[in-house]
Design a protein around this motif. Structure first.
Motif, PDB file in Angstrom:
ATOM      1  N   GLU A 158      28.963 -41.631  -1.250  1.00  0.00           N
ATOM      2  CA  GLU A 158      30.378 -41.810  -0.889  1.00  0.00           C
ATOM      3  C   GLU A 158      31.036 -42.836  -1.815  1.00  0.00           C
ATOM      4  OE1 GLU A 158      31.212 -43.876   2.896  1.00  0.00           O
ATOM      5  OE2 GLU A 158      32.769 -42.375   3.286  1.00  0.00           O
ATOM      6  N   LEU A 170      30.065 -43.773  -4.823  1.00  0.00           N
ATOM      7  CA  LEU A 170      30.085 -43.359  -6.222  1.00  0.00           C
ATOM      8  C   LEU A 170      31.041 -42.201  -6.469  1.00  0.00           C
ATOM      9  CD1 LEU A 170      26.268 -43.519  -7.045  1.00  0.00           C
ATOM     10  CD2 LEU A 170      28.052 -45.073  -7.868  1.00  0.00           C
ATOM     11  N   GLU A 171      31.131 -41.273  -5.520  1.00  0.00           N
ATOM     12  CA  GLU A 171      31.857 -40.030  -5.768  1.00  0.00           C
ATOM     13  C   GLU A 171      33.264 -39.968  -5.194  1.00  0.00           C
ATOM     14  OE1 GLU A 171      28.902 -36.495  -6.487  1.00  0.00           O
ATOM     15  OE2 GLU A 171      28.494 -37.235  -4.464  1.00  0.00           O
ATOM     16  N   LEU A 172      33.605 -40.877  -4.257  1.00  0.00           N
ATOM     17  CA  LEU A 172      34.942 -40.825  -3.656  1.00  0.00           C
ATOM     18  C   LEU A 172      35.711 -42.099  -3.935  1.00  0.00           C
ATOM     19  CD1 LEU A 172      34.235 -39.283  -0.132  1.00  0.00           C
ATOM     20  CD2 LEU A 172      34.662 -38.124  -2.308  1.00  0.00           C
TER      21      LEU A 172
END
Lengths: 196, 196
Positions: free
Chosen positions: B112, B114-116
């Motif tokens: 969460e 790292l990607e959002l």
DNA sequence: CCCAATTGCAAACGGATGGTTGGAGATGCG
DNA sequence: CGCATCTCCAACCATCCGTTTGCAATTGGG
């Protein structure tokens, strides 16, 4: 065919440009999310060059991790022998600063742990971590090697955590910013060193 | 056309199966790395059903994060009011145990971050984190709300770190295992609580 | 029993993507 | 100067993959 620009040789510069672009793209999106087209464009080099220099996408990822994370812990100013809890606290601050000036480092650490079963360049990096734990042990007389490793692991985890768990930080400590978090971590590192 | 198996309705079960499979696949591979085919196969449901229940891949990811991480911090046994550093230490142990029994939780937290750009269900989860920080404040009389938030953030970061930075753990503390790490974190949480 | 609505599936679609190919341009040596 | 080798590029390929489509099967109400 005629190319968009004249095509001079510069092997070392091309390779470095790909490593730099790879670091940016992998830090931002991870291995699975990064795109070869984007890496090439970011480097100003044709993506086909990745296959020449690194073999494939995974080879570039490993090279980026080894290059960027190889001596991460040693890059922060180490505590002096016998400098005690204050030396450990200062080391935590220096490590946090290292992550602050290059936030891609913490993110690459996190992607490596999530996406790989083993670290890139693990043998060399494990040896360097052992050296760094020895440095902490020499700063805190009486600290066992195992306790030094645990202390170092906690300091790295806490310092990197501001970036690796950024969403958690926003929810748990919504009013905090990097300088405030740094100050807390310096204090907490000293407390951990005293208790070690 | 004839289907491989009889096709009975079970709306709630289908939705739950997709959430469960999504949790497994997203924890393992992240948003970018997870495959819709694999999620469907893992759920024993046609992947087209994801679009019916969740809109798209990203909608499933958000639903998984909200479902699995909604009350993560509250799920661990909270310290009693006035229980002091020992209560905080026990809470750290309970939280570590929570992550140990369901390692996908720490990994989902990391993906969460790292990607959002923003957490799933952020408003509700931020409120729950505030409540949990209040619980820590009541366990340690004299602790300011901001200090409680920082303490809670460090405890969560340390406990989750065994999974979110697993490769770092392997290099920095190669001889350690989860029980050893748990014991260190309980001691360290107590030290942090005393210094807070 | 009939029919409309809902749920679920298999197949397909259009675009994305890691990796390869053919050839141009640069370099260095004899 | 000529040629072999190296570096680099544009275009292409085969497969992948998120999403959609057409229709079968189920359900529930009149």
């Amino acid at each position: 065919m005629r190319y968009a620009v004249p095509m001079a040789w510069d092997t070392a510069a091309t390779r470095q440009a790909l490593l730099d672009a790879g670091a940016r793209q992998f830090a931002e999106r991870g291995f699975a999310g990064a795109r070869m087209d984007a890496i090439g464009a970011d480097a100003g080099v044709n993506k086909e060059r990745v296959y020449q220099y690194f073999g494939n996408k995974r080879g570039l990822f490993d090279a980026v991790l080894a290059d960027r994370l190889g001596d991460l812990l040693g890059a922060a100013h180490a505590p002096s022998p016998g400098s005690g809890a204050a030396g450990i606290a200062a080391y935590a601050g220096a490590l946090f600063d290292r992550f602050a000036e290059r936030p891609e480092l913490a993110r690459l650490l996190a992607w490596e742990s999530l996406e790989l079963d083993g670290a890139a360049d693990a043998v060399a990096r494990t040896a360097r971590c052992a050296s760094q734990a020895d440095v902490l042990a020499s700063a805190l007389p009486g600290l066992s090697p195992a306790a030094a490793q645990q202390l170092l692991l906690s300091i790295v985890t806490l310092c990197a955590g501001w970036w690796t768990l950024a969403r958690v930080s926003e929810m748990v400590a919504p009013g905090s910013d990097a300088p405030a978090r740094r100050a807390v971590l310096v204090t907490q590192a000293e407390a951990l060193a005293r208790a070690a």
